[in-house]
Design a protein around this motif. Structure first.
Motif, PDB file in Angstrom:
ATOM      1  N   GLY A  52       0.815  -1.215   0.000  1.00 53.28           N
ATOM      2  CA  GLY A  52       0.000   0.000   0.000  1.00 53.28           C
ATOM      3  C   GLY A  52       0.846   1.262   0.000  1.00 53.28           C
ATOM      4  O   GLY A  52       0.511   2.241   0.682  1.00 53.28           O
ATOM      5  N   PRO A  55       6.338   3.800  -5.026  1.00 60.47           N
ATOM      6  CA  PRO A  55       5.907   3.495  -6.382  1.00 60.47           C
ATOM      7  C   PRO A  55       5.717   2.002  -6.627  1.00 60.47           C
ATOM      8  O   PRO A  55       6.175   1.170  -5.862  1.00 60.47           O
ATOM      9  CB  PRO A  55       7.091   4.008  -7.207  1.00 60.47           C
ATOM     10  CG  PRO A  55       8.293   3.697  -6.350  1.00 60.47           C
ATOM     11  CD  PRO A  55       7.825   3.921  -4.937  1.00 60.47           C
ATOM     12  N   ARG A 138      -3.136   0.938   7.264  1.00 60.29           N
ATOM     13  CA  ARG A 138      -1.936   0.904   6.399  1.00 60.29           C
ATOM     14  C   ARG A 138      -1.110  -0.354   6.618  1.00 60.29           C
ATOM     15  O   ARG A 138      -0.611  -0.573   7.720  1.00 60.29           O
ATOM     16  CB  ARG A 138      -1.057   2.134   6.666  1.00 60.29           C
ATOM     17  CG  ARG A 138      -1.732   3.380   6.148  1.00 60.29           C
ATOM     18  CD  ARG A 138      -0.993   4.636   6.501  1.00 60.29           C
ATOM     19  NE  ARG A 138      -1.958   5.685   6.652  1.00 60.29           N
ATOM     20  CZ  ARG A 138      -2.389   6.458   5.658  1.00 60.29           C
ATOM     21  NH1 ARG A 138      -1.872   6.356   4.473  1.00 60.29           N
ATOM     22  NH2 ARG A 138      -3.322   7.364   5.872  1.00 60.29           N
TER      23      ARG A 138
HETATM   24  N1  LIG Z   1      10.232   0.730   0.603  1.00 59.60           N
HETATM   25  C1  LIG Z   1       9.229   1.370  -0.212  1.00 59.60           C
HETATM   26  C2  LIG Z   1       8.634   2.516   0.560  1.00 59.60           C
HETATM   27  C3  LIG Z   1       7.634   3.299  -0.264  1.00 59.60           C
HETATM   28  C4  LIG Z   1       6.929   4.386   0.533  1.00 59.60           C
HETATM   29  O1  LIG Z   1       7.071   4.509   1.741  1.00 59.60           O
HETATM   30  N2  LIG Z   1       6.165   5.224  -0.179  1.00 59.60           N
HETATM   31  C5  LIG Z   1       5.452   6.304   0.462  1.00 59.60           C
HETATM   32  C6  LIG Z   1       5.657   7.597  -0.319  1.00 59.60           C
HETATM   33  S1  LIG Z   1       7.380   8.037  -0.385  1.00 59.60           S
HETATM   34  C7  LIG Z   1       3.979   5.983   0.464  1.00 59.60           C
HETATM   35  O2  LIG Z   1       3.438   5.489  -0.507  1.00 59.60           O
HETATM   36  N3  LIG Z   1       3.285   6.280   1.571  1.00 59.60           N
HETATM   37  C8  LIG Z   1       1.910   6.003   1.669  1.00 59.60           C
HETATM   38  C9  LIG Z   1       1.373   6.172   3.061  1.00 59.60           C
HETATM   39  O3  LIG Z   1       1.965   6.921   3.852  1.00 59.60           O
HETATM   40  O4  LIG Z   1       0.339   5.553   3.327  1.00 59.60           O
HETATM   41  C10 LIG Z   1       9.871   1.852  -1.515  1.00 59.60           C
HETATM   42  O5  LIG Z   1      11.012   2.313  -1.468  1.00 59.60           O
HETATM   43  O6  LIG Z   1       9.230   1.782  -2.580  1.00 59.60           O
END
Ligand SMILES: N[C@@H](CCC(=O)N[C@@H](CS)C(=O)NCC(=O)O)C(=O)O
Length: 254
Positions: A52, A55, A138
């Motif tokens: 969730g 990218p 989440r």
């Molecule tokens: N380890 C994952 C982490 C991805 C991540 O944390 N994405 C954040 C944005 S930078 C997100 O989608 N957050 C959604 C939320 O806070 O629910 C990656 O590097 O792709």
């Protein structure tokens, strides 16, 4: 060949992948995910990425999740522009930097990002509603959101995050003695992976953290001058474009 990227402009993890795609001069189709509306938690998106989070890359129907995994995948599948050293020991060095960045500054930068900008949107919620509608929904961020609560992080959490960012900058300053890039002459995925954390610090007004670190300052200026950087930082990439940035009640360590 078709590359689709599920991403959000302001997401630092999406920014990493957008820099990589631009460096490799790859065309991609945009699938925007509105994080403010929790679109990353919709069942259709969770079927692609059970964490969730953005990218997510879809390459000819193959689903690849996690920004660093996506970067390495793109570098293997599209080797024309190489962003990893050919020598295995050097590649291991690059990966060690990547893991360090994922372990230290990447989680650390989330704390001031939410505390200073993104948490505003939860201020009206009481603790119970916040838990029910925001944290507990989440898959991988439940406890991060719980620790933050509807009013932001404690001073102790903010100070700890700033300390981790400061230690990252110190480590980079040392490595950049053999610059211009973290692996010397080779511009690699390691430079790309840390860039969004540094740029976010700048966006939040925390750039004094490298005011006495000339090599980091010069490295960041070199990153910003790259055409791929300009392409990756599309409108909406900076929190200061659409959120009020709250000031901190703890000092920024230099
Ligand atoms: N380890 C994952 C982490 C991805 C991540 O944390 N994405 C954040 C944005 S930078 C997100 O989608 N957050 C959604 C939320 O806070 O629910 C990656 O590097 O792709």
């Amino acid at each position: 060949m078709r590359l689709e990227l599920y991403h959000a402009p302001q997401s630092t993890c999406s920014q990493k992948v957008r820099i990589g795609l631009a460096e490799k001069r790859l065309d991609w189709t945009e699938r925007r995910v509105n994080l403010a509306k929790n679109e990353q938690l919709r069942p259709e998106y969770l079927a692609l990425n059970p964490n969730g989070v953005v990218p997510t890359l879809v390459h000819d129907g193959k689903v690849i999740v996690d920004s660093s995994v996506i970067l390495e995948y793109l570098d293997e599948v599209f080797p024309e522009v190489r962003l990893s050293p050919a020598d295995p020991a050097r590649r291991a060095e690059m990966r060690s930097w990547m893991r360090f960045f994922e372990e230290v500054p990447t989680p650390a930068i989330r704390v001031p990002s939410f505390h200073m900008a993104l948490a505003h949107r939860f201020h009206e919620l009481d603790e119970e509603t916040f838990r029910k509608t925001q944290s507990d929904v989440r898959p991988v961020r439940k406890n991060f959101y719980r620790r933050m609560g509807p009013h932001g992080f404690s001073d102790e959490d903010v100070a700890a995050a700033l300390d981790e960012l400061k230690r990252t900058i110190e480590r980079m300053e040392k490595a950049l003695a053999a610059g211009p890039w973290l692996l010397g002459d080779d511009y690699t995925l390691a430079d790309i992976v840390v860039t969004p954390s540094i740029d976010r610090m700048n966006d939040l007004g925390l750039s004094s953290a490298w005011s006495d670190k000339p090599r980091v300052a010069a490295w960041y200026a070199r990153m910003q001058a790259r055409p791929a950087f300009k392409q990756a930082y599309m409108p909406g990439s900076r929190l200061s474009e659409f959120m009020t940035i709250k000031s901190l009640s703890v000092p920024v360590p230099v």
